[in-house]
Design an enzyme around this catalytic site. Structure first.
Site, PDB file in Angstrom:
ATOM      1  N   CYS A  24      -0.202  -4.016  58.202  1.00 48.60           N
ATOM      2  CA  CYS A  24      -1.332  -4.039  57.258  1.00 48.60           C
ATOM      3  C   CYS A  24      -1.460  -5.364  56.542  1.00 48.60           C
ATOM      4  CB  CYS A  24      -1.167  -2.960  56.194  1.00 48.60           C
ATOM      5  SG  CYS A  24      -0.818  -1.367  56.870  1.00 48.60           S
ATOM      6  N   GLU A  63      -0.781   4.390  63.414  1.00 45.00           N
ATOM      7  CA  GLU A  63       0.560   3.835  63.287  1.00 45.00           C
ATOM      8  C   GLU A  63       1.613   4.933  63.476  1.00 45.00           C
ATOM      9  OE1 GLU A  63       0.921   0.085  60.910  1.00 45.00           O
ATOM     10  OE2 GLU A  63       2.059   1.427  59.629  1.00 45.00           O
ATOM     11  N   CYS A 106       0.180  -4.763  47.176  1.00 46.63           N
ATOM     12  CA  CYS A 106      -1.168  -5.326  47.000  1.00 46.63           C
ATOM     13  C   CYS A 106      -1.637  -5.309  45.555  1.00 46.63           C
ATOM     14  CB  CYS A 106      -2.160  -4.550  47.844  1.00 46.63           C
ATOM     15  SG  CYS A 106      -1.580  -4.211  49.509  1.00 46.63           S
ATOM     16  N   GLU A 147       1.867   5.604  67.147  1.00 45.66           N
ATOM     17  CA  GLU A 147       2.586   4.511  67.786  1.00 45.66           C
ATOM     18  C   GLU A 147       4.083   4.609  67.482  1.00 45.66           C
ATOM     19  OE1 GLU A 147       1.415   0.731  66.255  1.00 45.66           O
ATOM     20  OE2 GLU A 147       2.107  -0.364  68.023  1.00 45.66           O
ATOM     21  N   LYS A 178      -6.392 -11.997  53.202  1.00 45.24           N
ATOM     22  CA  LYS A 178      -7.415 -11.287  53.969  1.00 45.24           C
ATOM     23  C   LYS A 178      -8.530 -12.237  54.382  1.00 45.24           C
ATOM     24  CE  LYS A 178      -5.758  -7.071  53.947  1.00 45.24           C
ATOM     25  NZ  LYS A 178      -5.427  -6.388  55.216  1.00 45.24           N
ATOM     26  N   SER A 203       3.465  -3.396  64.558  1.00 43.46           N
ATOM     27  CA  SER A 203       2.515  -2.402  65.046  1.00 43.46           C
ATOM     28  C   SER A 203       1.267  -3.098  65.584  1.00 43.46           C
ATOM     29  CB  SER A 203       2.136  -1.483  63.886  1.00 43.46           C
ATOM     30  OG  SER A 203       0.961  -0.786  64.188  1.00 43.46           O
ATOM     31  N   GLU A 225      -7.335 -13.537  57.463  1.00 41.92           N
ATOM     32  CA  GLU A 225      -7.217 -12.506  58.500  1.00 41.92           C
ATOM     33  C   GLU A 225      -8.535 -12.284  59.242  1.00 41.92           C
ATOM     34  OE1 GLU A 225      -6.288  -8.585  57.046  1.00 41.92           O
ATOM     35  OE2 GLU A 225      -5.844  -7.824  59.037  1.00 41.92           O
ATOM     36  N   GLU A 274      -8.101 -11.987  66.869  1.00 46.68           N
ATOM     37  CA  GLU A 274      -8.064 -10.548  67.150  1.00 46.68           C
ATOM     38  C   GLU A 274      -8.813  -9.721  66.102  1.00 46.68           C
ATOM     39  OE1 GLU A 274      -5.370 -12.277  66.371  1.00 46.68           O
ATOM     40  OE2 GLU A 274      -4.200 -11.218  64.850  1.00 46.68           O
TER      41      GLU A 274
END
Lengths: 162, 564
Positions: free
Chosen positions: B297, B277, B501, B280, B356, B317, B359, B364
């Site tokens: 994230c 990151e 989190c 980037e 999650k 990102s 996710e 992807e």
């Protein structure tokens, strides 16, 4: 999928109001007037257009008994069952109308989409009890026989229009 | 400012928003089902009702303190009312407590016990609704709903999602998505904050314990776990350990005992994230394109952005989340027949987060068509599995994570706090690893549980503007400012949950202000205990780039939003 003409009409109605949260009820009232019911797809569409969530719009629309997500018949017959109408025998009138139209239980709209029968708690016309309205036209001092006659007249009227 | 008398004791008040908070401050745990200090005051449950010296009763959550007030919290009348309220709630409730997912963790159940409700003198008239299992993250069971509205308010007030709301009225009232759709058909971002505030079993975690147990008991599988930073400081809550204590050692030991073949630390994934990151970010800063860079994230945030701000998706990102990075690296590592010993790899991620679970199912989140992470277990599910296994957690001797993915940097471990990702980026961009420099970053304003923190720092003579935001409504407000041009930023860290989190939707329930603070401190303490402060100083990371990741950085560590 709803026909595009529905969305066009909705756009037309929304244009008459401000695109704000508090315009929701007036807009969906107008939509219901235009289509005799509130198509669920249009509620979602209106919510998006005025910038509120679908869940919030549904919360409001489902709260009010007045909004119907089911298509209604050409003639919406409201049989008053308020205290005054009830004691002056509104129930036999309702039963006669339902049996004439072949309706029962949950089913309140005829398959030909001509009639929808509803009961209401009071129309505020107790002096005329028992009262029936057809698309907001008041029919006072009804009897089962008069109800049969009324249905016959409405059927003829619809047939003539076609 | 003034004094009020509570149960005969005169106490001072200053800026408390309501009488309830004074009562609680004075050590009286007045019960509530609908009051949360971060939500709007609702006043629906009436359990916090108090009586004044004139015999008037009112809900203390929605009454401001006035000087000279005399309040009683436990008169016979109030006790009768409170019990009656709970009995009425139970009268229309699915009371199969022993087989309820919230058994032992349920506010309503605890209240019934506390208030001595031993019978319900009313007929149970609850209608039966179907349970909604459509979401990979959350299960909605309307039969257990008491209409407190906590979930509705957190989803709207805090997260600005409003996937669910009240519908219908009177005895037919319920909390539901529009048109009684399933959760999967809504804009739900799977953050699980509704579950975190739900006092009953109406909203719970969609558990994946059964397939994980099956894998653990299958001799033909190699079951590998990775543990997210925020799990280690919250798991203890459910297992009799002081709140906020770092139980990583015991947790690793417990997983080994339960049959996990290898236990890794997601902090390694966080370090990889920082490497990618930061690179980037510097590229974008150089080219001036797609700024601000939003962090990637948090799957709750990514979903929210896709739903509400598709125009900003390109600014997110392209890095995979730490879990997905490590998941892809683990799968690559175990492709080696020597490593997998001919067994099937089952990759489990232990996360503080319900999102999650969604996710890992995204297109992807696959490499070469294979799903990188097989199952996500939340902290809460893992605590239950440890109990199921009968492990005496407090007596376990600490063990360390397995190599080669067992050492993370301090920068990686603080990812679980709001501001943690940003602080890790700042450390990565710092010129040196000197203690003085790390200290300056720590005090730059990146820490703390503020809703939106703005900071500027210098990078090679260029002033970089950064923002750290937590809670999706706060993120929305920031986006409005960015899109109107009122504010400009180069980099923005977004976490969907307030405080990050550590307060994820899969964490143990009932965290009050002290637990929240203890969890944040727990992670910063964990950072203090680690010698490696910067992600780029982590020898594991450096080694990975030279070996396993060589030429595969983009394939294993990045994703392309919106292209699938």
């Amino acid at each position: 999928m709803l026909d595009q003409s529905y969305y066009d009409k909705a756009d037309e109605i929304i244009a008459c109001h401000t695109r704000e949260e508090h315009s929701l009820i007036p807009i969906i009232q107008d939509i219901q007037t235009a289509f005799r019911y509130l198509p669920p797809e249009l509620l979602t569409y209106v919510a998006k257009e005025i910038g509120i969530t679908e869940a919030k719009a549904f919360s409001v629309a489902s709260f009010y008994e007045n909004f119907s997500f089911e298509p209604k018949g050409k003639y919406v017959i409201k049989v008053c069952d308020g205290t005054a109408c009830h004691v002056r025998k509104s129930v036999p009138i309702l039963e006669r109308i339902l049996s004439e139209l072949g309706l029962s239980g949950e089913q309140r709209t005829t398959p030909d989409m001509l009639f929808t029968v509803e009961t209401v708690s009071c129309l505020g016309a107790c002096g005329l009890a028992p009262v029936v309205t057809v698309n907001d036209e008041v029919h006072p001092s009804m009897t089962p026989a008069a109800a049969t006659e009324l249905l016959k007249k409405l059927r003829e009227e619809a047939a003539n229009e076609n | 400012m003034g004094f009020i008398t509570i149960d005969g004791r005169k106490v001072k008040f200053t800026d408390e928003p309501n009488i309830l908070s004074i009562i609680r401050r004075e050590g009286i745990d007045l019960p509530t089902l609908c009051y949360h200090s971060e939500l709007s005051v609702y006043g629906a449950c009436r359990l916090c009702t108090v009586e004044d010296n004139r015999g008037r009763t009112f809900a203390s959550c929605s009454e401001q303190p006035r000087d000279g007030m005399v309040i009683y919290t436990n008169t016979p009348r109030l006790m009768k009312y409170r019990k009656m309220i709970v009995q009425l709630l139970l009268a229309a409730h699915d009371r199969d407590c022993t087989t309820c997912i919230k058994n032992g963790d349920c506010t309503l159940q605890a209240l019934a016990r506390r208030l001595g409700v031993l019978d319900v003198p009313f007929e149970n008239r609850k209608t039966s609704y179907p349970v909604d299992f459509s979401s990979p993250a959350i299960v909605r069971n309307p039969n257990k709903c008491i209409l407190c509205g906590d979930c509705v308010r957190v989803c709207d007030n805090v997260q600005n999602v409003n996937a669910i709301d009240f519908a219908y009225r009177g005895t037919e009232a319920m909390v539901t998505p529009a048109f009684q759709k399933t959760l999967a058909e809504t804009d739900c971002v799977n953050c699980g904050q509704c579950r975190a505030v739900c006092p009953t079993g109406a909203i719970s975690i969609h558990t994946n314990k059964t397939p994980v147990w099956a894998a653990l008991n299958d001799p033909n599988t190699k079951v590998v776990a990775q543990i997210a930073p925020a799990v280690r400081i919250a798991l203890g809550d459910s297992l009799g350990i002081p709140h906020g204590e770092n139980v990583m050692g015991k947790l690793v030991a417990a997983l080994h005992r339960m049959g996990f073949d290898e236990v890794y630390d997601t902090t390694v994934g966080a370090d990889l994230t920082i490497m990618e990151e930061s690179r980037e970010f510097l590229e974008r800063l150089e080219s001036g394109e797609k700024l601000p860079l939003f962090t990637s994230c948090c799957p709750g945030w990514v979903t929210y952005c896709e739903n509400r701000h598709p125009e900003l998706v390109q600014n997110i990102s392209t890095c995979r989340s730490p879990m997905q990075m490590l998941g892809a690296v683990i799968r690559e590592y175990f492709k080696d027949p020597e490593k997998n010993e001919g067994k099937k790899l089952v990759s489990v991620a232990i996360m503080p987060c319900t999102a999650k679970k969604g996710e890992i199912l995204r297109p992807e989140s696959r490499t070469d068509g294979i799903q990188d992470v097989d199952y996500v277990l939340t902290t809460t599910e893992l605590a239950n599995m440890i109990q199921t296994a009968g492990l005496k957690f407090d007596l376990l001797e600490a063990e360390s994570c397995d190599m080669p993915f067992g050492i993370g940097s301090g920068a990686g471990v603080i990812f679980g706090n709001t501001g943690g990702v940003m602080e890790a980026v700042l450390r990565r961009l710092a010129q040196t690893s000197k203690r003085a420099e790390i200290d300056v970053i720590r005090q730059s304003g990146v820490r703390g549980d503020g809703e939106c923190k703005e900071l500027t720092f210098d990078y090679h003579g260029r002033t970089v503007r950064a923002a750290v935001v937590n809670g999706l409504r706060n993120a929305e407000e920031l986006i409005q400012k960015i899109e109107s041009g009122e504010e400009t930023f180069d980099i923005v860290e977004v976490m969907a949950c307030r405080r990050g989190c550590i307060m994820g939707g899969g964490q143990p329930l009932g965290a009050g202000p002290r637990t929240k603070a203890a969890r944040a401190k727990g992670l910063y303490d964990a950072d203090n205990d680690i010698q490696i402060k910067k992600s780029d100083d982590n020898p594991i990371v450096t080694n990975l780039y030279q070996t396993l990741l060589k030429g595969k950085e983009h394939k294993l560590l990045h994703r392309n939003f919106g292209e699938q």
